[in-house]
Design a protein around this motif. Structure first.
Motif, PDB file in Angstrom:
ATOM      1  N   UNK A   2       0.829  -1.196   0.000  1.00 39.08           N
ATOM      2  CA  UNK A   2       0.000   0.000   0.000  1.00 39.08           C
ATOM      3  C   UNK A   2       0.872   1.257   0.000  1.00 39.08           C
ATOM      4  N   UNK A   3       0.498   2.243  -0.799  1.00 39.49           N
ATOM      5  CA  UNK A   3       1.237   3.501  -0.902  1.00 39.49           C
ATOM      6  C   UNK A   3       0.510   4.571  -0.107  1.00 39.49           C
ATOM      7  N   UNK A   4       1.254   5.278   0.701  1.00 40.35           N
ATOM      8  CA  UNK A   4       0.669   6.411   1.419  1.00 40.35           C
ATOM      9  C   UNK A   4       0.323   7.487   0.400  1.00 40.35           C
ATOM     10  N   UNK A   5      -0.934   7.966   0.417  1.00 46.29           N
ATOM     11  CA  UNK A   5      -1.332   8.969  -0.582  1.00 46.29           C
ATOM     12  C   UNK A   5      -1.766  10.289   0.045  1.00 46.29           C
ATOM     13  N   UNK A   6      -1.857  10.328   1.370  1.00 48.73           N
ATOM     14  CA  UNK A   6      -2.186  11.603   1.995  1.00 48.73           C
ATOM     15  C   UNK A   6      -2.951  11.412   3.286  1.00 48.73           C
ATOM     16  N   UNK A   7      -3.121  12.531   3.970  1.00 48.40           N
ATOM     17  CA  UNK A   7      -3.914  12.519   5.197  1.00 48.40           C
ATOM     18  C   UNK A   7      -5.393  12.518   4.814  1.00 48.40           C
ATOM     19  N   UNK A   8      -6.164  11.776   5.578  1.00 49.64           N
ATOM     20  CA  UNK A   8      -7.589  11.656   5.292  1.00 49.64           C
ATOM     21  C   UNK A   8      -8.249  13.034   5.118  1.00 49.64           C
ATOM     22  N   UNK A   9      -7.962  13.955   6.069  1.00 54.00           N
ATOM     23  CA  UNK A   9      -8.619  15.267   6.017  1.00 54.00           C
ATOM     24  C   UNK A   9      -8.282  16.017   4.729  1.00 54.00           C
ATOM     25  N   UNK A  10      -7.005  15.934   4.317  1.00 51.99           N
ATOM     26  CA  UNK A  10      -6.600  16.626   3.073  1.00 51.99           C
ATOM     27  C   UNK A  10      -7.342  16.059   1.869  1.00 51.99           C
ATOM     28  N   UNK A  11      -7.441  14.737   1.835  1.00 50.40           N
ATOM     29  CA  UNK A  11      -8.064  14.087   0.682  1.00 50.40           C
ATOM     30  C   UNK A  11      -9.572  14.337   0.643  1.00 50.40           C
ATOM     31  N   UNK A  12     -10.167  14.427   1.830  1.00 50.68           N
ATOM     32  CA  UNK A  12     -11.607  14.724   1.876  1.00 50.68           C
ATOM     33  C   UNK A  12     -11.835  16.143   1.361  1.00 50.68           C
ATOM     34  N   UNK A  13     -10.983  17.058   1.801  1.00 47.27           N
ATOM     35  CA  UNK A  13     -11.149  18.443   1.379  1.00 47.27           C
ATOM     36  C   UNK A  13     -10.929  18.582  -0.132  1.00 47.27           C
ATOM     37  N   UNK A  14      -9.928  17.889  -0.638  1.00 46.29           N
ATOM     38  CA  UNK A  14      -9.616  17.984  -2.070  1.00 46.29           C
ATOM     39  C   UNK A  14     -10.711  17.330  -2.926  1.00 46.29           C
ATOM     40  N   UNK A  15     -11.438  16.361  -2.368  1.00 50.61           N
ATOM     41  CA  UNK A  15     -12.468  15.553  -3.068  1.00 50.61           C
ATOM     42  C   UNK A  15     -11.858  14.650  -4.148  1.00 50.61           C
ATOM     43  N   UNK A  16     -10.968  15.211  -4.969  1.00 48.33           N
ATOM     44  CA  UNK A  16     -10.316  14.414  -6.017  1.00 48.33           C
ATOM     45  C   UNK A  16      -8.833  14.705  -5.974  1.00 48.33           C
ATOM     46  N   UNK A  17      -8.041  13.676  -5.955  1.00 51.69           N
ATOM     47  CA  UNK A  17      -6.593  13.866  -5.863  1.00 51.69           C
ATOM     48  C   UNK A  17      -5.921  12.962  -6.879  1.00 51.69           C
TER      49      UNK A  17
END
Ligand code: FES
Length: 151
Positions: A11-26
């Motif tokens: 598994x690859x770390x792709x970001x903090x949950x909060x950041x990804x939720x805010x971005x919606x699409x990453x």
């Protein structure tokens, strides 16, 4: 974004949950593969970033529920792709039905999907290890890149 140790193949770390939720699409490139991570209605999804049909950028597609499946609509020619499984979804009629009633059908899996997990607020994506060819694979390779550049 803070770089973390990436175990090969794992598994690859792709970001903090909060950041990804805010971005919606990453957008992320993992092991040379371009992936779109989507957060929608409380759930994370990860799919190949380029549409299986002709390499359209799914990052800009609308999301709609179609026949009980959440789908991303490719902005290029409006193909519908289920987020959970990567199925190509289309509306058709059965000519043997009298009168024919338009219904939603699945073409099967066309877009490669990947597994998203979360641990203590860190989000990880594990790339699909499905060995059979999936149509979206084309736009992740060299020939597909050339085709996308021409479009
Ligand atoms: Fe996506 Fe054609 S490229 S619908």
């Amino acid at each position: 974004m803070e770089e973390k140790q990436q175990p090969t193949g794992g598994p690859h770390f792709v970001g903090k949950k909060e950041e990804l939720i805010e971005a919606k699409r990453s957008f992320r490139t993992l092991e040379g593969r371009d992936i779109l991570i989507i957060h929608h209605q409380g759930v994370f999804y990860a799919v190949d970033s380029y549409c299986y049909h002709a390499g359209g950028e799914l990052q800009n597609g609308d999301i709609e529920e179609i026949d009980g499946k959440l789908c991303i609509i490719c902005p290029k020619h409006k193909y519908k792709i289920s987020l959970a499984k990567g199925e190509g979804i289309y509306k058709g009629t059965n000519p043997r039905e009298k009168p024919p009633v338009p219904r939603w059908y699945s073409k099967g899996v066309k877009q490669r999907t990947h597994t998203v997990t979360e641990t203590n607020g860190d989000v990880y994506v594990k790339l699909s290890t499905e060995t059979c060819w999936i149509d979206s694979d084309f736009y992740q390779g060299e020939k597909g890149k050339v085709e996308r550049a021409k479009a």
